[in-house]
Write an enzyme that holds these catalytic residues in place. Structure first.
Site, PDB file in Angstrom:
ATOM      1  N   LYS A 286       1.027  -0.970   0.177  1.00 44.71           N
ATOM      2  CA  LYS A 286      -0.121   0.139  -0.231  1.00 44.71           C
ATOM      3  C   LYS A 286       0.795   0.968  -0.185  1.00 44.71           C
ATOM      4  O   LYS A 286       0.979   2.016  -0.565  1.00 44.71           O
ATOM      5  CB  LYS A 286      -1.237  -0.183   1.254  1.00 44.71           C
TER       6      LYS A 286
ATOM      7  N   GLU B 154      10.433  -4.600   4.374  1.00 40.87           N
ATOM      8  CA  GLU B 154      10.122  -5.773   4.326  1.00 40.87           C
ATOM      9  C   GLU B 154       9.950  -6.429   2.857  1.00 40.87           C
ATOM     10  O   GLU B 154      10.349  -7.410   2.012  1.00 40.87           O
ATOM     11  CB  GLU B 154       9.004  -7.015   5.219  1.00 40.87           C
TER      12      GLU B 154
ATOM     13  N   GLY C  65      -4.946  -2.141   5.127  1.00 34.62           N
ATOM     14  CA  GLY C  65      -4.092  -3.102   4.724  1.00 34.62           C
ATOM     15  C   GLY C  65      -4.807  -4.290   4.566  1.00 34.62           C
ATOM     16  O   GLY C  65      -5.400  -5.103   3.367  1.00 34.62           O
ATOM     17  N   ARG C  66      -5.647  -4.026   5.730  1.00 33.69           N
ATOM     18  CA  ARG C  66      -6.038  -6.278   6.166  1.00 33.69           C
ATOM     19  C   ARG C  66      -7.989  -5.650   6.102  1.00 33.69           C
ATOM     20  O   ARG C  66      -8.499  -6.811   6.193  1.00 33.69           O
ATOM     21  CB  ARG C  66      -5.638  -5.848   7.765  1.00 33.69           C
TER      22      ARG C  66
ATOM     23  N   GLU D  19      -5.235  -6.413  14.974  1.00 35.31           N
ATOM     24  CA  GLU D  19      -4.734  -5.090  14.480  1.00 35.31           C
ATOM     25  C   GLU D  19      -5.357  -4.350  14.379  1.00 35.31           C
ATOM     26  O   GLU D  19      -5.540  -3.026  14.627  1.00 35.31           O
ATOM     27  CB  GLU D  19      -3.990  -4.632  12.825  1.00 35.31           C
TER      28      GLU D  19
ATOM     29  N   HIS E 127      -6.798 -33.249  17.833  1.00 34.01           N
ATOM     30  CA  HIS E 127      -5.419 -33.646  17.853  1.00 34.01           C
ATOM     31  C   HIS E 127      -4.485 -32.527  18.539  1.00 34.01           C
ATOM     32  O   HIS E 127      -2.872 -33.192  18.947  1.00 34.01           O
ATOM     33  CB  HIS E 127      -5.093 -34.958  17.009  1.00 34.01           C
TER      34      HIS E 127
ATOM     35  N   LYS F 145       9.200  -0.668  14.060  1.00 35.54           N
ATOM     36  CA  LYS F 145       9.647  -0.999  12.655  1.00 35.54           C
ATOM     37  C   LYS F 145      11.088   0.376  12.953  1.00 35.54           C
ATOM     38  O   LYS F 145      11.382   0.108  11.975  1.00 35.54           O
ATOM     39  CB  LYS F 145       8.772  -0.181  11.915  1.00 35.54           C
TER      40      LYS F 145
HETATM   41  O1  LIG Z   1       1.112  -2.467   1.865  1.00 32.00           O
HETATM   42  P1  LIG Z   1       2.211  -1.963   2.779  1.00 32.00           P
HETATM   43  O2  LIG Z   1       2.066  -0.436   3.006  1.00 32.00           O
HETATM   44  O3  LIG Z   1       3.551  -2.539   2.766  1.00 32.00           O
HETATM   45  O4  LIG Z   1       1.931  -2.777   4.608  1.00 32.00           O
HETATM   46  C1  LIG Z   1       1.845  -3.684   5.259  1.00 32.00           C
HETATM   47  C2  LIG Z   1       1.090  -4.072   6.287  1.00 32.00           C
HETATM   48  O5  LIG Z   1       1.706  -2.952   6.950  1.00 32.00           O
HETATM   49  C3  LIG Z   1       0.753  -2.914   7.879  1.00 32.00           C
HETATM   50  O6  LIG Z   1       1.201  -0.708   8.077  1.00 32.00           O
HETATM   51  C4  LIG Z   1       1.186  -2.917   9.281  1.00 32.00           C
HETATM   52  O7  LIG Z   1       2.153  -4.130   9.637  1.00 32.00           O
HETATM   53  C5  LIG Z   1      -0.310  -2.676   8.214  1.00 32.00           C
HETATM   54  O8  LIG Z   1      -1.291  -2.568   8.382  1.00 32.00           O
HETATM   55  C6  LIG Z   1       0.281  -3.241   6.420  1.00 32.00           C
HETATM   56  O9  LIG Z   1      -0.807  -4.730   6.137  1.00 32.00           O
END
Ligand SMILES: O=P(O)(O)OC[C@H]1O[C@](O)(CO)[C@@H](O)[C@@H]1O
Length: 557
Positions: free
Chosen positions: A208, A214, A280-281, A366, A397, A521
């Site tokens: 987003k 990452e 995002g979620r 979240e 199980h 972060k």
């Molecule tokens: O889509 P982006 O901006 O890479 O963010 C990834 C994720 O990081 C967050 O901002 C924090 O975990 C989430 O809300 C989001 O889905």
């Protein structure tokens, strides 16, 4: 800003306290006393059949919960969300994931912008691209058709697509596979690309913000792998032009930050946008769902969106007494705030939903893991639940022992479908029927338990009778659907989105921000120089962290 109502000061909350104190849970007795209990507490919601009757509720409790929803104005906040008001207060944003699934002829204008037209413009581009990849019209740089789509994203840019892709595997086009890279642990990227042919691989970089450490790190590693392999094969040379031409055929992006996409080297023509009003979620039904659209095709994706929309319509228009997301959200509040429940199990009896609990963890935790309300004041009750789960029967199980006989109350949602993708016989036995016998048996066992007399009647020696007694009165909700279709998967997601919303409103919190993720972060970026040997940066860390970093550096070969 509208001040959140403090739910704990409402009349309904006081009534619920009284009801809780007077309640002696007795699901056996309640079912015996009221032969219509199952019927009265079972609801149809689009294709979903939802049975709430094995919960620790009665007519008075449901009525008080509905009054609570009225007194905190869930309906008003819901309507504000659907209308595009800026209910994400701390980020000053609208919350419009429900607009992502509006049909083309719907109308919604927010701040002078025709949101429906914007959404469908992107959907049309996604569908055209998906069709090109599926038909083989879109080829890689050497003219080969795409066989593997690798989505690079994390959080909402990963969990939704991977969960839905796995859930809808039977709808996937043969000869096309999706993989998902999310963790910055280099093992993730290395393993996922190890056996791939770069000439038949398409990478989707989904972020987003397009700033997530990452995702951008993984995207760079994937790009290096891709260019190195193609250089080895003599497909690209070391000119920028040659590399750019190859990247243009093998890297596309999904983001709200299209300028940053271009900076990364992806052709903006191959970028699919969405908007800051999609959390995002809450984004799997936006362009973030591109891997799913490619795998199951535009028609499947349209059905998926229609499933969400059917549940949105129900949530927006159904009366409170029959409004399933509202009731489920309120029942969760009942367990969290009046029973002290800390966690909530989600137990799909559908192997294809094996990532559903992981998906719900981000959606619910979240969203509702907050300790201040949207006006900045402290919350006045517990919030959030720890969502967890595994598909049945594997969970049976592993951890069901604790749900059946432990000391904690763990409300559980059981999910199953009537028609499996693989109807299989074991001799004369329908294996899916056997599977669902477990689904039915577990909710009954949890609700009704087994008394000491019943255990004795089986001839159990007296000294082990207590160990074999099941107390019962363990609450469950059963959710069934005819089959795990794209629409049903959309319905399930929308159901939980709205359950989460209802809980957030009762608790007065902003379910759409996620500031709690920020500190870690930032600290990771501060500590990184210490990890790489910067003594001054190391000296700024606390003694425990310093020692851990030193140990890591001493042991890193
Ligand atoms: O889509 P982006 O901006 O890479 O963010 C990834 C994720 O990081 C967050 O901002 C924090 O975990 C989430 O809300 C989001 O889905």
């Amino acid at each position: 800003m509208i001040t959140p109502v403090d739910a704990t000061t409402t009349e309904a909350w006081a009534d619920l306290k009284v009801l809780k104190d007077a309640l002696v849970p007795d699901l056996r007795g309640w079912f015996e006393a009221d032969p219509h209990r199952a019927e009265e507490l079972t609801f149809d919601l689009a294709d979903l059949r939802v049975d709430l009757s094995k919960n620790l509720i009665n007519e008075d409790i449901v009525a008080a919960l509905v009054r609570l929803a009225e007194q905190v104005d869930v309906a008003g906040r819901r309507d504000a969300m659907f209308a595009g008001e800026r209910i994400n207060v701390t980020e000053n944003r609208s919350v419009l994931h429900t607009a992502l699934r509006l049909p083309r002829d719907a109308e919604l204008t927010v701040d002078g912008q025709d949101v429906v037209a914007d959404v469908h413009e992107v959907l049309d581009r996604m569908y055209a691209f998906a069709d090109q990849v599926r038909s083989g019209e879109w080829t890689g740089v050497t003219g080969k058709r795409i066989e593997t789509v690798v989505n690079i994203g994390i959080g909402g840019s990963d969990l939704g697509p991977v969960m839905v892709y796995e859930a809808l595997l039977p709808y996937k086009q043969d000869g096309l596979e999706c993989r998902f890279i999310s963790n910055i642990d280099p093992a993730d990227c290395a393993e996922k690309v190890a056996d791939l042919d770069p000439e038949t691989t398409l990478f989707i970089v989904a972020s987003k913000t397009f700033t997530t450490l990452e995702t951008l790190t993984n995207a760079r590693m994937a790009r290096d792998w891709f260019l190195t392999r193609l250089a080895e094969a003599g497909v690209v040379d070391d000119t920028d032009e040659s590399r750019r031409a190859a990247i243009a055929k093998h890297f596309v992006a999904v983001s709200t930050a299209l300028d940053k996409v271009a900076d990364f080297g992806i052709d903006p023509a191959n970028a699919f946008g969405f908007w800051d009003w999609v959390g995002g979620r809450y984004s799997v039904d936006s362009a973030v769902g591109l891997p799913v659209a490619i795998a199951i095709g535009p028609d499947g994706f349209r059905d998926f969106l229609a499933g969400f929309h059917a549940v949105d319509t129900h949530f927006r228009t159904e009366t409170p007494e029959r409004n399933v997301p509202l009731l489920m959200g309120l029942i969760n509040v009942w367990y969290v705030n009046f029973y002290g429940a800390h966690s909530h199990a989600v137990l799909p009896y559908a192997q294809y939903l094996h990532r559903f609990a992981a998906y719900l963890q981000q959606l619910t935790m979240e969203s509702n893991g907050k300790s201040v309300r949207w006006d900045g004041t402290p919350v006045t009750s517990d919030t959030g639940e720890i969502f967890w789960g595994e598909p049945g029967t594997n969970g049976q199980h592993a951890f069901y022992q604790l749900i059946h006989q432990g000391t904690r109350l763990i409300p559980a949602d059981f999910i199953a479908v009537a028609n499996p993708a693989h109807p299989t016989l074991d001799g004369d036995t329908d294996v899916h029927g056997l599977f669902l016998a477990n689904f039915f048996a577990q909710t009954a066992a949890l609700a009704f338990g087994k008394t000491a007399d019943e255990v004795r009647a089986e001839g159990t020696p007296e000294e082990i009778v207590p160990a074999r007694v099941f107390a019962g009165n363990k609450p469950t909700t059963s959710i069934m659907a005819p089959a795990l279709t794209p629409s049903v998967v959309g319905q399930l997601i929308a159901l939980y989105e709205h359950i989460t919303f209802v809980q957030g409103i009762v608790w007065g919190i902003d379910s759409f921000d996620q500031w709690g993720v920020e500190l870690g972060k930032k600290l990771a970026l501060d500590i990184a120089p210490a990890v790489f040997g910067d003594a001054a940066a190391l000296s700024r860390q606390d003694p425990s962290t310093q020692a851990l970093v030193r140990w890591y550096r001493d042991n890193r070969v």
